[in-house]
Design a protein around this motif. Structure first.
Motif, mmCIF file in Angstrom:
data_model
loop_
_atom_site.group_PDB
_atom_site.id
_atom_site.type_symbol
_atom_site.label_atom_id
_atom_site.label_comp_id
_atom_site.label_asym_id
_atom_site.label_seq_id
_atom_site.Cartn_x
_atom_site.Cartn_y
_atom_site.Cartn_z
ATOM 1 N N GLN A 150 41.102 -11.459 8.325
ATOM 2 C CA GLN A 150 39.705 -11.729 8.670
ATOM 3 C C GLN A 150 39.085 -12.806 7.778
ATOM 4 O O GLN A 150 39.493 -13.007 6.637
ATOM 5 C CB GLN A 150 38.892 -10.438 8.594
ATOM 6 N N TYR A 151 38.066 -13.444 8.355
ATOM 7 C CA TYR A 151 37.372 -14.520 7.656
ATOM 8 C C TYR A 151 36.003 -14.080 7.131
ATOM 9 O O TYR A 151 35.341 -14.848 6.424
ATOM 10 C CB TYR A 151 37.205 -15.725 8.591
ATOM 11 N N ASP A 152 35.595 -12.890 7.503
ATOM 12 C CA ASP A 152 34.313 -12.363 7.008
ATOM 13 C C ASP A 152 34.503 -10.898 6.598
ATOM 14 O O ASP A 152 33.808 -10.005 7.068
ATOM 15 C CB ASP A 152 33.210 -12.508 8.059
ATOM 16 N N ASN A 167 35.644 -14.539 2.741
ATOM 17 C CA ASN A 167 36.922 -14.975 3.279
ATOM 18 C C ASN A 167 37.924 -14.961 2.131
ATOM 19 O O ASN A 167 37.886 -15.805 1.234
ATOM 20 C CB ASN A 167 36.787 -16.386 3.863
ATOM 21 N N PHE A 378 37.042 -12.317 13.113
ATOM 22 C CA PHE A 378 35.658 -12.167 12.656
ATOM 23 C C PHE A 378 35.122 -10.808 13.063
ATOM 24 O O PHE A 378 35.311 -10.361 14.198
ATOM 25 C CB PHE A 378 34.762 -13.258 13.248
ATOM 26 N N ASN A 379 34.418 -10.146 12.146
ATOM 27 C CA ASN A 379 33.710 -8.916 12.478
ATOM 28 C C ASN A 379 32.453 -9.212 13.286
ATOM 29 O O ASN A 379 32.028 -8.413 14.114
ATOM 30 C CB ASN A 379 33.328 -8.170 11.198
ATOM 31 N N PRO A 382 30.881 -15.984 14.276
ATOM 32 C CA PRO A 382 30.688 -16.915 13.159
ATOM 33 C C PRO A 382 29.514 -17.848 13.418
ATOM 34 O O PRO A 382 29.225 -18.193 14.568
ATOM 35 C CB PRO A 382 32.007 -17.689 13.128
#
Length: 390
Positions: A150-152, A167, A378-379, A382
């Protein structure tokens, strides 16, 4: 079966307090890994121990593995282990360390995890109840693949939290993450590892016959795994044992009688107070008895040691093969000279490994290629970002 070596910076006796000897021991173990890489071995495992004099002076294994990565080309390098307790190392740091090593090795890193080697070691981090690390491992191990994907990333747990989206970088090498393993000690732990789809690291001091129920428990759990902790199942059991394999089988037997060979086990009994102790075997500083020449053959037959010329050792390994164990790894502590250790690694690698391991590709590489993404990147949607780069 595949094969590996295990290095831990073992430095017995007065040399443990001699910095020049400490340096030489660490450099020699790098040479062992390089020799194994040239001679068909597939894995090298690197301990992480803290404040355990003589037993292990290898405390920063990610640095050690990074150095070995530059000196090798094929062998996989594994943490044996990274401690997942947030009190010893924040989970984000473990995710970062693993992903960086995955890049530096170009996908040759194996993530072995665990809870520490006993009360004295974890006490280095003011952890005074070893049982409390069990629930920490249970929480953290599931989060590492999510950090890599994940990025967040955010998390609110019992043992650690990350409130603001971050991230976690770098992401692992390629399209998935390193193979995941856990140090195991008893049948329920092996079964749990299999159910989680995580490889089992049996850092044991038991005979192959005593390990058979552990292997069976793991395989039963793996057969029932429908929700692996990572993006794929690493269906793998590694166990450790001792080997003495030389062209001259009598040399192997002579070395088996060296009185220093039992010293490591006396340190295990001292430091690993969460391990079952071998009854009748002394704990440091009580002296360890030398094996008599008459005892060598019964010990070989018991499965506690592989010993002889290459053909004899192949015959002894047939018992291991029959149990369904996937990997056997060997340490080379104290009693062997530098030259004898290199000779052993080369002899076993040239004459024995191909009898059991005919696939040039590592089993963990095969498993990694089956990976299926588990997490959305992403949760939350973005934000739109304007950048000078296209």
């Amino acid at each position: 079966m595949e094969f590996g070596i295990f290095v831990q910076g073992h430095l017995p006796g007065p040399a443990a307090h001699d910095r020049a000897a400490e340096y030489r021991a660490l450099m020699q173990e790098i040479d062992y890994v390089v020799c194994a890489d040239r001679n068909n071995w597939k894995y090298a495992w690197f301990s992480e121990h803290h404040a355990l004099p003589e037993y292990s002076h290898l405390s920063v294994n990610e640095t050690f593995m990074g150095f070995c990565a530059a000196r090798t080309s094929r062998i996989h390098l594994g943490s044996g282990i990274f401690n997942l307790s947030p009190r010893a190392c924040h989970p984000v740091r473990n995710a970062e360390r693993a992903a960086m090593l995955d890049h530096l090795t170009e996908g040759r890193f194996e993530l072995g995890t665990g809870r520490g080697a006993g009360s004295h070691e974890v006490g280095t981090f003011n952890i005074h109840d070893t049982s409390s690390t069990r629930s920490e491992w249970d929480e953290v191990v599931w989060e590492l693949p999510r950090m890599w994907a994940q990025y967040d990333y955010t998390f609110q747990g019992k043992h650690f939290a990350l409130d603001v989206p971050h991230n976690i970088l770098p992401k692992p090498y390629g399209s998935s993450h390193p193979p995941m393993w856990v140090a195991c000690g008893n049948p329920p732990t092996y079964e749990k590892a299999g159910r989680h789809g995580i490889g089992a690291l049996g850092f044991n001091f038991s005979t192959i016959h005593e390990m058979t129920p552990m292997i069976d428990a793991y395989k039963q759990g793996a057969a029932e795994c429908d929700n692996p902790g990572g993006e794929y199942v690493n269906n793998n059991v590694m166990i450790t044992n001792a080997v003495l394999c030389y062209e001259d089988g009598q040399k192997s037997r002579r070395l088996a009688c060296d009185p220093r060979r039992g010293y490591l086990l006396s340190l295990v009994q001292l430091y690993h107070d969460t391990f079952p102790h071998r009854e009748g075997f002394p704990t440091w500083p009580n002296p360890t008895p030398a094996m008599s020449p008459e005892a060598v053959e019964p010990v070989i037959k018991s499965g506690l040691m592989l010993c002889g010329d290459p053909e004899e050792v192949i015959g002894q390994l047939r018992i291991y093969e029959a149990t369904g164990v996937d990997q056997v790894s060997f340490g080379f502590p104290g009693a062997l000279s530098y030259d004898d250790t290199l000779e052993l690694i080369e002899t076993f690698g040239k004459h024995d490994i191909h009898e059991f391991d005919k696939d040039p590709v590592h089993s963990t590489t095969h498993f990694r290629r089956t990976a299926t993404p588990k997490f959305e990147p992403f949760n939350n949607p973005p934000p739109e970002i304007t950048t000078m780069y296209t």
